[in-house]
Design a protein around this motif. Structure first.
Motif, PDB file in Angstrom:
ATOM      1  N   LEU A  92       7.693  -4.526   6.464  1.00 43.99           N
ATOM      2  CA  LEU A  92       8.159  -5.912   6.427  1.00 43.99           C
ATOM      3  C   LEU A  92       7.271  -6.755   5.516  1.00 43.99           C
ATOM      4  O   LEU A  92       7.716  -7.756   4.947  1.00 43.99           O
ATOM      5  CB  LEU A  92       8.236  -6.481   7.842  1.00 43.99           C
ATOM      6  N   ARG A  95       8.880  -6.058   2.328  1.00 44.79           N
ATOM      7  CA  ARG A  95      10.125  -6.812   2.199  1.00 44.79           C
ATOM      8  C   ARG A  95       9.815  -8.282   1.889  1.00 44.79           C
ATOM      9  O   ARG A  95      10.528  -8.925   1.130  1.00 44.79           O
ATOM     10  CB  ARG A  95      10.958  -6.690   3.477  1.00 44.79           C
ATOM     11  N   THR A  99      11.220 -10.410  -1.184  1.00 42.29           N
ATOM     12  CA  THR A  99      11.927 -11.685  -1.005  1.00 42.29           C
ATOM     13  C   THR A  99      11.318 -12.765  -1.888  1.00 42.29           C
ATOM     14  O   THR A  99      12.031 -13.525  -2.550  1.00 42.29           O
ATOM     15  CB  THR A  99      11.878 -12.125   0.474  1.00 42.29           C
ATOM     16  N   TYR A 111      12.837  -2.507  -3.430  1.00 39.89           N
ATOM     17  CA  TYR A 111      13.534  -2.080  -2.213  1.00 39.89           C
ATOM     18  C   TYR A 111      12.843  -0.839  -1.675  1.00 39.89           C
ATOM     19  O   TYR A 111      12.426   0.029  -2.446  1.00 39.89           O
ATOM     20  CB  TYR A 111      14.988  -1.797  -2.600  1.00 39.89           C
ATOM     21  N   ASN A 122      18.249   0.585   5.450  1.00 35.74           N
ATOM     22  CA  ASN A 122      17.330   1.119   4.438  1.00 35.74           C
ATOM     23  C   ASN A 122      17.695   2.534   3.985  1.00 35.74           C
ATOM     24  O   ASN A 122      16.880   3.202   3.363  1.00 35.74           O
ATOM     25  CB  ASN A 122      15.896   1.136   4.983  1.00 35.74           C
TER      26      ASN A 122
END
Ligand code: HEC
Length: 273
Positions: A92, A95, A99, A111, A122
Motif C-alpha cells: 500500500l 500504491r 497514486t 502497478y 492485483n
C-alpha cells in the motif's frame, strides 16, 4: 565537473523534486541543445526508476515495517480508516507512490501485480500474465509495447526479500497461495511511459516524480500517526525503529534511499554522456 559534484546535484534535485534544467558534464555552450536531445531509451529510464523503487521498498519493509513491529508499531491494510491506528503495508506504500505520481504531471504508470494475489484486483492479465510467467523462470526484466494502451511497458520481479513478506501473505485470510518461500518471485512491478525515448530533463522528471511520491505517502503515514488517539506515538526525528519507538522524518527516510540508490542512478545518468 567531477563526479561528486554531479552526484550532489542529483541528490539535491531528487530531494526538492525540481526538474534539472542544465546538465553537469555538458559544456556550457551545448547545454541548451543537449537538454533537448533524446538521452535515454524508455527501457533505460524505467530500469533506473525500478532500481530506486527496489531500494525504497526494501528499506520501508525491513527498517520501518520489520523493525517497527518489534517496537509494537502496527501496519495494516486498513491503515487509512479512522478507527485503525496503523501505518501502510509495503504494497500500500507502493500504491501510495503510484497514486501520487498519477496526480502529478509526469506520465509514468506504476502497478504491482501477481499471479496469486491477496487482492484479486492485483492479478495480472493478458500479455502481462504471459510475461510474468517468464519473469518467474529467470527473474529478468521484460519490456514490451502495449498496443491497446499505447504505452511502453517494463516489468521487474518483486522478490520475497524479507520473512515478513512470506509470513504475511501465507497467513492472509484472502490469500490465493499459502506456500510462499523466501526469495520467491511474488509478483512484479509494471512501469509504463508513453514515449520510446526521453531527454535528460524528462528522465530527471521521472526520477523526481518517484521520489516525490515516496515523500507524499510517507508524510501521509506521519500525519496518520499525528492523529493517533489510543496508541503511543513514535518520536519522529533522526532515529529509526531499530533504536526504539522512533520513526525517521520524510527527509531522513529519503536521504537513506538516496544514499543506497543514487550512486547507481548517477552512474547511468553520467555514463550516457
Ligand atoms: C503485513 C502483511 C504484508 C507484508 C509484510 C507484505 N505484504 Fe504484500 N501484500 C499484503 C496485502 C494485504 C496486499 C494486498 C494489498 C492491496 O489491497 O492491494 C499485498 C500485495 C502484494 C502484492 C500485489 C499482489 C497481491 O498479492 O495482491 C505483491 C506482489 C506483494 N504484496 C509482495 C510483497 C513483498 C515482496 C513483500 C515484502 C517485501 C510484501 N508483499 C510484504 C500484505 C503484506
Amino acid at each position: 565537473m567531477e563526479l561528486t559534484k554531479i552526484k550532489k546535484q542529483i541528490i539535491a534535485f531528487n530531494v526538492l523534486g525540481i526538474a534539472l534544467v542544465s546538465c553537469g558534464g555538458v559544456p556550457e555552450e551545448k547545454s541548451a541543445t543537449a537538454t533537448e536531445e533524446k538521452a535515454f531509451s524508455v527501457e533505460e529510464v524505467l530500469e533506473m526508476v525500478a532500481k530506486e523503487n527496489d531500494v525504497t521498498r526494501t528499506l520501508y519493509t525491513k527498517a520501518i515495517v520489520g523493525k517497527g513491529k518489534k517496537q509494537g508499531m502496527k501496519f495494516d491494510e486498513d491503515w487509512r480508516k479512522d478507527d485503525v491506528e496503523a501505518g501502510p503495508l509495503p504494497a500500500l506504500f507502493l500504491r501510495g507512490v503510484a497514486t501520487s505520481i498519477r496526480k502529478g504531471p509526469v506520465p509514468l504508470g506504476l502497478y504491482l501485480g501477481s499471479d496469486f494475489p491477496v487482492n484479486a484486483a492485483n492479478k495480472f492479465e493478458g500479455k502481462q500474465a504471459e510475461l510474468f510467467d517468464q519473469i518467474k523462470k529467470d527473474q529478468k526484466p521484460q519490456f514490451f509495447y502495449d498496443e491497446d494502451q499505447k504505452l511502453h511497458t517494463a516489468m521487474f520481479a518483486d522478490l520475497a526479500s524479507a520473512g515478513a513478506c512470506v509470513s504475511c501473505h501465507n497467513d492472509h485470510p484472502q490469500t490465493t497461495k499459502s506456500d510462499w518461500k523466501l526469495g520467491d518471485v511474488m509478483g512484479a512491478t509494471t512501469w509504463q511511459y508513453p514515449k520510446d525515448s526521453l531527454t535528460y530533463k524528462e528522465t530527471v522528471a521521472v526520477l523526481n516524480s518517484y521520489a516525490k511520491g515516496t515523500v507524499d505517502i510517507y508524510m501521509e503515514y506521519l500525519d496518520e500517526i499525528e492523529a493517533f488517539k489510543e496508541s503511543e506515538k513514535p518520536e519522529i526525528g533522526n532515529k529509526w525503529p531499530e533504536e526504539g519507538n522512533y520513526l525517521p522524518t520524510a527527509e531522513v527516510f529519503l536521504d537513506s534511499v538516496r544514499k543506497l540508490a543514487s550512486y547507481e542512478t548517477m552512474k547511468q545518468l553520467v555514463a550516457s554522456k
